[in-house]
Motif scaffolding. Sequence first.
Motif, PDB file in Angstrom:
ATOM      1  N   THR A   1      -1.629   4.175  -5.132  1.00 61.17           N
ATOM      2  CA  THR A   1      -0.960   2.894  -4.604  1.00 61.17           C
ATOM      3  C   THR A   1      -0.642   1.986  -6.068  1.00 61.17           C
ATOM      4  O   THR A   1      -1.121   2.382  -7.250  1.00 61.17           O
TER       5      THR A   1
ATOM      6  N   ASN B   1       0.823  -1.277   0.137  1.00 60.07           N
ATOM      7  CA  ASN B   1      -0.004   0.086   0.031  1.00 60.07           C
ATOM      8  C   ASN B   1       0.972   1.384   0.060  1.00 60.07           C
ATOM      9  O   ASN B   1       0.331   2.420   0.169  1.00 60.07           O
TER      10      ASN B   1
ATOM     11  N   ALA C   1      -3.858  -5.329  -0.424  1.00 59.83           N
ATOM     12  CA  ALA C   1      -4.085  -3.867  -0.939  1.00 59.83           C
ATOM     13  C   ALA C   1      -5.321  -3.363  -0.731  1.00 59.83           C
ATOM     14  O   ALA C   1      -6.386  -3.896  -0.626  1.00 59.83           O
ATOM     15  N   GLU C   2      -5.249  -1.779  -0.309  1.00 55.05           N
ATOM     16  CA  GLU C   2      -6.597  -1.170   0.081  1.00 55.05           C
ATOM     17  C   GLU C   2      -7.564  -0.852  -1.027  1.00 55.05           C
ATOM     18  O   GLU C   2      -7.195  -0.241  -2.079  1.00 55.05           O
TER      19      GLU C   2
END
Length: 378
Positions: A216, A207, A238-239
């Motif tokens: 990102t 991230n 991953a966000e």
Amino acid sequence: MDCTFPFSSATQRLLQLDEEQLDEQKYSRHIRSRYHHSERSLSPVSQGCQNSRLEPLECRDLLVQNALFTGDLEMVRKYFTKSAAINLVIETKGDELRWTSRKFGLWSLNYEQELTTPLHITASRGYTDCLRLLLLRGAAVNFAPGGKTALHEACAAPSTECVRLLLSFGADPEAVSEDGYKPLHLCKSPDSIECVQQLLQHGASVNSRTEEEDDTALHIAARHGLTDHVQLLLRYGAELEAKNEEGQTPLNAACAQPHQPQDMDRYYRVCQLLVESGASINAADRDCQHPLHLACKNANAQVAELLLARGANVNVMNYSGNTALHNILQATAYKLEHHPELVVRALLNYGAIRIWPGSLLKVWGSQLCWEHGGKGRL
């Protein structure tokens, strides 16, 4: 007023020498300020260094450069012996043009000069054997004279074997380039998927953000329509709802990216993967653009159908007061190959308002105008 003066050949030669001396002084100051080493010129490599063979030196030997740029392992082995200087600095022409004023006050458009090293050259061209030789000779794996490391170059190439080799010799997967990018941010092509895998396995932060765009790696993968990258990044945490400088989530970024008709399926699969993983279908960016607005701008009927089926608000307005229907109608003229009529049909099927109340009088007035021969005025 333009003025010209005649110069003798002797005077012209003196001016040329002055210019060359100024260039040498400028380059020397540049090297000293960036590496905190006194500038020296090394013309063949076999001369070595006075203090340490690992100290960065300037290399102008064209034979050495040719061996590196062509990946000639035998010649590289010949020049880079165990006693030779390894961390050479080589000045090359970059890909970008810029205006410079150097000769008699005249401006000219030249390629920007960049600084590189043997390690960078071999890594960027996928010359794994040459790269291994330089590393075994003691090349500094994180040396970055031009603002980025050899690992950045290998990821941008991309060269999976070079990435693997550099990481095994201690390359920093979190190194930040002069432009604010980490190696993971440069994995932008489909065949860089194994580079991403290697970086993540060696501790790269999934991230981490780019310094300027605040993207990102998931934003970048979604923007480039890289399904495998998106899947891998999500698996590493991953966000989904991370927002960049423009307020875009990765789903917004995927929907916003213009693409050709042959790439529509690829972007649909990326959006499908993000939505199925829980991405918000009504996330708005700084301009209040929702994924549906952006998908309609790009006339991607598959993505529009996907978002609508998941409950996207068909009549929500963006900052300019436009709905998704406005966006597709505005894009129709230059998106004919994308079959924009399919997007319009999908929007109408899901209840898009055909005429806004505020536009009703204008529509009636326009109709009356045409009924009376098209001579009336609104």
